[in-house]
Enzyme design. Structure first.
Site, short mmCIF file in Angstrom:
data_model
loop_
_atom_site.label_atom_id
_atom_site.label_comp_id
_atom_site.label_asym_id
_atom_site.label_seq_id
_atom_site.Cartn_x
_atom_site.Cartn_y
_atom_site.Cartn_z
CB ILE A 220 40.82 34.80 38.31
CG1 ILE A 220 39.98 33.53 38.38
CG2 ILE A 220 42.23 34.48 37.84
CD1 ILE A 220 39.79 32.84 37.03
CD GLU A 262 37.44 38.57 35.61
OE1 GLU A 262 37.86 39.71 35.87
OE2 GLU A 262 36.70 38.31 34.63
#
Length: 351
Positions: A220, A262
């Protein structure tokens, strides 16, 4: 980890430990996520333990207490006894149940042998005697033996039926424990341990069958800034959203996992790079197409993007080298401006 901590956490002292943990986390500006709370509860409950010493060292060096670091500490120091105990207890119960069934079958076998001997004896008596009293006695003995065997057989049938249900229950329990041990609690994707095992298996299968194999690593973009701005709970919401998009395209035989923090991974068995690239572009476009809102306040969070790197496995390439090349492609996407998919160069593998 001291066994005394587990005792404290199941008594009145648990509330004292919880307050101390929250106070310590607030003092050091550590977000009270579920993993951090468990780590710090054990830390304050066993201040001389290995976990407490490691946390003290980390704090003293000024190292950031990231989600990845928390996950690593949890994997290294949090007690695994609960999981092991569940497996051991279920295994012991299964062993006892099977032993009980074996004993019941052995008893039934002995009863059948005895019944056979009774029949043989009756046959011999019938051939030797023709008096009514003797025949009646023989018939009574046969009737008694038959009733006994019928009763024992009914008991065995019930025992086998009950055991079949119990074994099925125990097997389901063991399967659930296995799923829990290999599933990421936040996203319900496979966790890092399951990913490592699956990648090794997929590599071995690709070599054995001479099939293609591709691996993607997805991250991300600017997640730390997003997390710092909106907080960990909203950050977790974003992680779950991205995981749902990736998981939607990671159905078997593909394999989707939360690689850490992430970052995610997606294994493409028996698929070439072009198909994998097209799938990653679909993921990237879907993630960026949605305007996110904060669940608690309905505030607009804007959009997020992901970057991805893809590697196509070379024959005989080790899993470690395979991941490194996919990682390298991911960093190429980051360096090129993010929100894009890059493909690793097919260089010679260091097997």
């Amino acid at each position: 980890m001291s066994a005394g901590i587990e005792v404290k956490l199941r008594g009145p002292d648990a509330y004292i430990l919880a307050r101390k943990a929250l106070s310590a986390m607030e003092q050091h500006q550590i977000w009270p996520t579920a993993v951090n709370f468990e780590l710090w509860t054990h830390c304050v409950g066993d201040p001389d333990g290995e976990l407490a010493r490691e946390i003290t060292r980390i704090i003293s060096t000024g190292e950031a207490f990231t989600d990845n670091l928390s996950d690593e500490l949890a994997a290294a120091y949090l007690p695994k006894a609960r999981l092991n105990e569940q497996i051991r207890d279920a295994g012991d119960a299964l062993t006892k149940e099977l032993a009980s069934v074996s004993q019941a079958i052995e008893t039934a076998q002995k009863s059948s042998v005895a019944y056979g001997e009774t029949l043989a004896s009756a046959s011999k008596t019938l051939s030797e005697r023709d008096d009514a009293a003797g025949v009646k006695s023989m018939i009574d003995n046969l009737a008694t033996a038959t009733k006994r065997v019928q009763k024992e057989n009914k008991s065995l049938e019930k025992r086998l039926s009950d055991s079949t249900a119990e074994v099925a229950r125990l097997r389901e329990h063991l399967e659930q424990v296995r799923r829990d041990a290999t599933t990421d609690g936040l996203t319900n994707l496979a966790n890092r341990k399951a990913f490592d095992e699956e990648l090794e298996r997929a590599c071995a299968e690709a070599d054995a069958k001479g099939e293609s194999l591709a691996l993607a690593v997805i991250d991300i973009d600017h997640f730390k800034n997003f997390n710092d701005t909106w907080g960990h709970q909203t950050g977790d919401q974003v992680i779950r959203y991205v995981a749902s998009v990736i998981g939607g395209r990671g159905a078997p035989p593909r394999f989707a996992a939360r690689y850490g923090g992430e970052e995610f991974a997606l294994i493409f068995p028996r698929e070439g790079g072009d198909i994998a690239i097209a799938t990653l572009e679909e993921i990237r476009e879907e993630v960026s197409s949605r305007m996110l809102k904060r669940r608690s306040t309905d505030e607009d969070l804007g959009t997020i993007t992901v970057s991805a790197g893809l590697a196509e496995r070379l024959p005989g390439e080790s899993a470690h080298n395979f991941v490194e090349r996919a990682d390298g492609a991911l960093y190429a996407s980051k360096r090129s401006g993010r929100n894009r998919v890059s493909r690793a160069e097919r260089i010679a593998a260091a097997a």
